[in-house]
Structures are given as C-alpha cells and as structure tokens.
Motif scaffolding. Structure first.
Motif, PDB file in Angstrom:
ATOM      1  N   ILE A   1     -43.205  91.025  27.331  1.00 15.93           N
ATOM      2  CA  ILE A   1     -43.039  90.570  28.722  1.00 15.93           C
ATOM      3  C   ILE A   1     -44.300  89.879  29.213  1.00 15.93           C
ATOM      4  N   ILE A   2     -45.443  90.449  28.899  1.00 18.95           N
ATOM      5  CA  ILE A   2     -46.690  89.877  29.420  1.00 18.95           C
ATOM      6  C   ILE A   2     -47.225  88.747  28.548  1.00 18.95           C
ATOM      7  N   ASP A   3     -46.786  88.676  27.286  1.00 17.29           N
ATOM      8  CA  ASP A   3     -47.262  87.606  26.402  1.00 17.29           C
ATOM      9  C   ASP A   3     -46.429  86.333  26.520  1.00 17.29           C
TER      10      ASP A   3
ATOM     11  N   GLY B   1     -46.513  85.992  31.151  1.00 18.77           N
ATOM     12  CA  GLY B   1     -46.128  86.964  32.167  1.00 18.77           C
ATOM     13  C   GLY B   1     -47.338  87.650  32.769  1.00 18.77           C
ATOM     14  N   ALA B   2     -48.415  87.816  31.965  1.00 19.38           N
ATOM     15  CA  ALA B   2     -49.630  88.461  32.463  1.00 19.38           C
ATOM     16  C   ALA B   2     -50.211  87.703  33.646  1.00 19.38           C
TER      17      ALA B   2
ATOM     18  N   VAL C   1     -44.858  98.949  23.957  1.00 18.72           N
ATOM     19  CA  VAL C   1     -44.502  98.156  22.785  1.00 18.72           C
ATOM     20  C   VAL C   1     -43.486  97.095  23.180  1.00 18.72           C
ATOM     21  N   ARG C   2     -43.311  96.103  22.307  1.00 22.40           N
ATOM     22  CA  ARG C   2     -42.310  95.062  22.567  1.00 22.40           C
ATOM     23  C   ARG C   2     -40.931  95.682  22.706  1.00 22.40           C
ATOM     24  N   ARG C   3     -40.098  95.056  23.510  1.00 21.87           N
ATOM     25  CA  ARG C   3     -38.751  95.589  23.732  1.00 21.87           C
ATOM     26  C   ARG C   3     -37.975  95.725  22.423  1.00 21.87           C
ATOM     27  N   ALA C   4     -38.180  94.803  21.510  1.00 21.50           N
ATOM     28  CA  ALA C   4     -37.467  94.841  20.234  1.00 21.50           C
ATOM     29  C   ALA C   4     -37.892  96.017  19.361  1.00 21.50           C
ATOM     30  N   ASP C   5     -39.068  96.595  19.670  1.00 17.71           N
ATOM     31  CA  ASP C   5     -39.578  97.715  18.859  1.00 17.71           C
ATOM     32  C   ASP C   5     -39.262  99.074  19.465  1.00 17.71           C
ATOM     33  N   LYS C   6     -38.553  99.101  20.589  1.00 19.83           N
ATOM     34  CA  LYS C   6     -38.323 100.362  21.295  1.00 19.83           C
ATOM     35  C   LYS C   6     -37.641 101.413  20.435  1.00 19.83           C
ATOM     36  N   ALA C   7     -36.719 100.995  19.567  1.00 13.60           N
ATOM     37  CA  ALA C   7     -35.964 101.954  18.757  1.00 13.60           C
ATOM     38  C   ALA C   7     -36.602 102.201  17.393  1.00 13.60           C
ATOM     39  N   LYS C   8     -37.781 101.611  17.149  1.00 10.12           N
ATOM     40  CA  LYS C   8     -38.445 101.753  15.852  1.00 10.12           C
ATOM     41  C   LYS C   8     -39.556 102.793  15.931  1.00 10.12           C
ATOM     42  N   LEU C   9     -39.973 103.254  14.785  1.00  9.08           N
ATOM     43  CA  LEU C   9     -41.099 104.176  14.707  1.00  9.08           C
ATOM     44  C   LEU C   9     -42.381 103.359  14.606  1.00  9.08           C
ATOM     45  N   VAL C  10     -42.815 102.831  15.726  1.00  8.53           N
ATOM     46  CA  VAL C  10     -44.050 102.063  15.766  1.00  8.53           C
ATOM     47  C   VAL C  10     -45.094 102.853  16.536  1.00  8.53           C
TER      48      VAL C  10
ATOM     49  N   TYR D   1     -41.906 106.232  42.175  1.00  8.87           N
ATOM     50  CA  TYR D   1     -41.251 105.040  41.631  1.00  8.87           C
ATOM     51  C   TYR D   1     -41.766 104.850  40.211  1.00  8.87           C
ATOM     52  N   ALA D   2     -40.875 104.733  39.246  1.00  9.79           N
ATOM     53  CA  ALA D   2     -41.271 104.472  37.857  1.00  9.79           C
ATOM     54  C   ALA D   2     -40.234 103.539  37.244  1.00  9.79           C
ATOM     55  N   VAL D   3     -40.659 102.311  36.884  1.00  9.41           N
ATOM     56  CA  VAL D   3     -39.728 101.275  36.427  1.00  9.41           C
ATOM     57  C   VAL D   3     -40.384 100.481  35.307  1.00  9.41           C
ATOM     58  N   GLU D   4     -39.586 100.083  34.323  1.00  9.35           N
ATOM     59  CA  GLU D   4     -40.065  99.153  33.300  1.00  9.35           C
ATOM     60  C   GLU D   4     -39.559  97.754  33.614  1.00  9.35           C
ATOM     61  N   VAL D   5     -40.421  96.772  33.464  1.00  6.07           N
ATOM     62  CA  VAL D   5     -40.010  95.381  33.628  1.00  6.07           C
ATOM     63  C   VAL D   5     -39.219  94.978  32.384  1.00  6.07           C
TER      64      VAL D   5
END
Length: 558
Positions: free
Chosen positions: A170-172, A12-13, A108-117, A133-137
């Motif tokens: 997303i970028i990896d 994605g990068a 952080v990775r989307r899967a880590d959004k709800a974790k304490l990382v 404008y502020a948006v997350e891909v």
C-alpha cells in the motif's frame, strides 16, 4: 493545492505523510523497518520532525504526552511484527488515560497475508481491544480516509488511541486521491436545560453534596468552567489522580485532595458521607466505583459521553454534552453557597492541617535513606507553576498523589488506568516538545526507570530540558507492600543496585546522587539549574509504606 483536488502520488507513503501534515502533526515518534521505511523516507520531504526512539512503547508514551497537553493526537510510527507488538502497552495506556494518539504500523504485503512470512501478525485484531479504532488500509485510494478517521476518533468524545495498519505494498505503490481537511474539534452543545435544572434542584436540596472530578475535568476549558461552579456553590470537591490540578488555589480550602488506589483518604470520607455526588468528566477506570460509592448518595454524571453503567455506578441523572458549557449553565442556576456540615468541616480542616504539617515539618525528617515525605516536600519547592511534572507508577506515586499539590490543569501527568511502569521519562520528553521553553520534571522508582531509561539517550539527542528524579530502594516496592499485607512474605520484588549517576553520565546527561539528608535540596536545585537532561538518584526509606494502606495521618510521622 485545493483540498478537493485529485492528485496522483508516486507512493502511498507520500499520501500518508500529506495527510499527517494536513492534521497539523509536528513530529512522529518511532523506529523504522523494512515494511514501513518508505513512510520514514517520505517524511524527510515534509515539515514533520522524525523522533527516533529506543523502544516502540516509549514512542506511544511520548505521543500520548503530546496528545494530553495539546488535545491533538500525537503520532507513533513503527514497523511490522514486533514493532507493532512492542507498541501495544503504550497504546493501551493512552486509551485508558484518555490521551489522543494515532499509531501507524507497517505490515506485510497483502498478497503475503496467508503465507508464513516473517513479521506477519494480525495487528488489527491485536489492537482492536485496546483502542477506539483499529483499521487496515486495504486500498491505496482509501489511505487518507482511514487516517483522517483515526484522528477524528482519537480526538473526539473521551480521547483515546487509534491504530492504522499499513501493508507494505500500500505504501510502496502509486496512489490516487485527495488530502482531507485536518480534523477540528466538533462543537457540542451543553446538556439539555431540563437536566441542568434538575441537577440545580438536587444541589439546592442536598445537605452533603460532593463533587468528584475525573480526567475530562482537567481539560483547560472544563477546568475554567469548574472554577466558576465552585465559586458559586462552594461545594466540597475531590478528584481522581488524572484530574490533578483542576482545582485552583482560590478553592483549595474546599478540596479534600485526590483519591485512588487505596480507599482511606479525606476525599473518600467525603464521598462515603455524601447525599449527592456530582461526577464531572469521570470514568470508572480512574478509580473503581466500589471503592468510593457507599450506595447512599444520589449520583449525577456530567460528561461528554453517557455513563458506563455498572453495579456501583448507576447515575440517577446524566448531563451529557459539552462539559464546560454544561457547568457554565449549572453555575448560573446556583442560588446559594453550600454551608459545610460539621463532619465535612472536620474532614477539610484536618486535610488543611496535614498540608500545613508537611510544609512546616517535612524538611525535619532527617533519616537517611530519606523519608518519602521529605522528598515530596523538596519536590514541592521545585514544581512551580511553570514546571510540568510527569509521574511513573510505584509507591512514590501514592505519596506524590496524596501530598504534592498543583493549581494548574494538566500540570501533573499521572497514570491510574493501566498503572503502567516506565511512562514518566517518555512522557517528559513529549511534554518538553510541546513546551520547549519550560522545565519538565519526571519521577520514577528505580524499577520503573529501567523500563524506559534507554530514552535518556533520546532526551540527550534532543537536549530536552528534563530533570528525572529516581527514588531508589532496589525493589518493586508497591508490589512488596501489597504482598506483605496479603501473605506476610515477599516474592519476586527485589533486584540489584545500579549507580544511576554513572548511568546518566554514560548517556551524556548530568548525573547526581543524593548522599546524605542535608544534601537533598541543594542537589535538586543544582539539577534543576542544568539546561538539558539531568538525573538525580535519591535513596528512599519506605518503612512507613504500610501506613499508606491504613488511615494514615501525618501526625503519626511528623
């Protein structure tokens, strides 16, 4: 590759970088980190230069200077967590100042959004209040759409900032999609003919019309159209700090100077006595309407956007559309030149007299530390038409805004929306990248300089042809004069001395220190002759600062 061809990207990068190239981006400013480093890696295979900076806020300031001077959004690229939070001040400043900037922040990775990382922040929520404008891909397939819309939003209408959050996965990960065409300026038409005709009638019947210029009036095409209107109408004019340089030398006799911060200038006097005020490209963030609008004048609003209405800014007529096209049509309907009333003649005559006083006698202020007007007078000599000047925030900002003049639109970059300290040096670096054949002069106080002074290393690395002038008084003096007026004592405004010549030399720049009144001009000339970064420290005597908050007349000093 056709713009419509679907392409498979290894990462994605690579797609992010491809879209940046399509937008015509020439450089990105930023600091890498683990969540965004794949974009930095992809940039190595592109036509885009990477400009590493020493603090993320300064990446936004540099990008903002590129945006203001080119009209195309500058780009800041930072990592997750504190990389993004450090960026916010610069992005908020760009949005207030009308500078187009696109910021890309890792997450952080989307899967880590709800974790304490570590480095997990809701950056879209953080940036939303201070951007257009502020948006997350949220899908690799939407990368180009989100980035394209960020540029479109940042550059169109009244320019400002946009933020795009890029999660690491997303970028990896591989991505499939199309690079979209780079954004181009949308072509607006002029305001409706009926509104333009109504404005012309108001001007015809007004006894004391005044034009108030805002930021958008200093866009070069708008400034050119403004000159036609002033030539046809000869209406007296004043401006906010952000519109510096919009009035040409030909019309300078009807220019009452800039207004802002303290309500006591020649321009304020015109505005208070006016029966018609024509606001061109103005936004209330530049100078609060309550400071200049007495409520007795009819307000006309000319801009690309409808007025942001408030109690002290409720226009009777709004001309919304392309500013230059609107001004051209309005100028064509002007049938006679404005005769100055006696009050306006007196105000403008006095303003002219004060400029002449400063020219004739400013150099005779020989105390040391130096009087602000002596420094302004010396700076006027070095800021010729080919020099761009960037101005930080502090007491010196007011002295310069009032008494240093310019005849080229966007020759002087000033802040008044957020009044952010530390902008001048990074603005200067960005301005030099836009015009590398020109000298850039930046100026700050000793307080503001050390909020971004680390970027002197960036200037040295780039060999940027930048002269930075520091007004030295060992205090946050603009705050001090306000505290003294309100409380008759000072709190939290004093700090220790720094040897700025040694500081500059340590970074590999050329350091200079003015050590007596008679060495001011020779030292500035020597620093101007340096091809590359240089720094001049000038001790300043601010004892006349309280006069800034009163009806200051230069005859009190000169």
């Amino acid at each position: 590759m056709s713009n419509k061809q679907i392409h498979q990207w290894s990462h994605g990068a690579d797609m992010v970088v491809g879209q940046l190239e399509a937008q015509g981006v020439r450089q990105v400013f930023g600091i890498p980190g683990a969540k965004i480093d794949k974009v930095f890696d992809s940039l190595l295979d592109s036509s885009i230069d990477i400009i590493p900076v020493r603090h993320e806020a300064n990446a936004a300031f540099m990008a903002a200077a590129v945006g203001r001077l080119t009209g195309k959004a500058g780009v800041a690229l930072v990592t997750s967590g504190p990389g993004c939070s450090n960026l916010i001040t610069g992005i908020a400043t760009a949005n207030s100042e009308g500078d187009p900037v696109v910021a890309l922040g890792g997450n952080v990775r989307r899967a880590d959004k709800a974790k304490l990382v570590h480095q997990s922040m809701d950056t879209v929520a953080m940036f939303s209040p201070v951007t257009k404008y502020a948006v997350e891909v949220n899908s690799p397939d939407t990368i180009t759409e989100v980035i394209s819309n960020a540029f479109r939003t940042a550059e169109q209408g009244r320019p400002g900032s946009a933020f795009v959050s890029l999660p690491q996965d997303i970028i990896d990960q591989p991505a499939t999609g199309t690079i979209l065409p780079g954004s181009t300026a949308t072509s607006m038409g002029p305001a409706p003919v009926s509104a333009i005709n109504e404005a012309a009638k108001l001007i015809e019947h007004a006894k004391k019309p005044v034009i108030l210029l805002g930021l958008m009036a200093s866009q070069p095409t708008n400034s050119t159209a403004l000159h036609k209107l002033l030539g046809k109408s000869r209406i007296p004019v004043t401006s906010t700090y952000q519109a510096a340089g919009a009035v040409s030398q030909e019309h300078f006799s009807r220019f009452a100077g800039r207004v802002g911060l303290f309500n006591n200038q020649a321009g304020d006097k015109l505005l208070h006595q006016a029966d018609l005020i024509i606001c061109i490209g103005y936004n209330p963030v530049e100078y609060e309407p309550s400071m200049w609008n007495s409520g007795d004048a009819i307000l006309v609003h000319i801009d690309v956007l409808p007025a942001y209405e408030e109690q002290n800014y409720s226009p009777a007529l709004e001309l919304v559309g392309d500013i230059a096209a609107t001004l051209d049509l309005l100028a064509a309907r002007i049938t006679h030149k404005q005769e100055l009333c006696s009050q306006f003649s007196e105000i403008l005559s006095d303003r002219k007299h004060q400029r002449e006083l400063l020219n004739q006698r400013g150099a005779s202020l020989n105390q040391f530390a130096l009087h602000p007007l002596r420094i302004v007078r010396a700076m006027q000599d070095i800021v010729n038409n080919d020099v761009t000047l960037t101005v930080d925030m502090g007491s010196f900002h007011i002295w310069i805004a009032r008494y240093l003049y310019s005849f080229r639109a966007r020759q002087i970059l000033m802040s008044n929306g957020q009044q952010t300290m530390g902008v001048a040096l990074p603005w200067a670096i960005g301005a030099w990248l836009v015009n590398p054949d020109h000298k850039i002069v930046s100026v700050s106080g000793d307080g503001g300089f050390l909020q971004s002074g680390m970027e002197l290393e960036t200037a040295v690395r780039l060999n940027a042809n930048v002269l930075h002038i520091i007004w030295v008084d060992n205090a946050y003096n603009m705050v001090a004069i306000q505290e003294e007026k309100k409380y008759k004592r000072l709190s939290g405004v004093e700090f220790g001395a720094v040897d700025f010549k040694v500081y500059a030399d340590a970074f590999g720049a050329r350091g200079f220190a003015v050590e007596s009144a008679d060495t001011l001009e020779p030292t500035l000339r020597a620093a101007m002759d340096v091809c590359g970064p240089s720094v001049v420290a000038i001790p300043v005597d601010y004892s006349d600062n309280p006069l800034l908050m009163s009806q200051l007349h230069l005859s009190q000093i000169l």
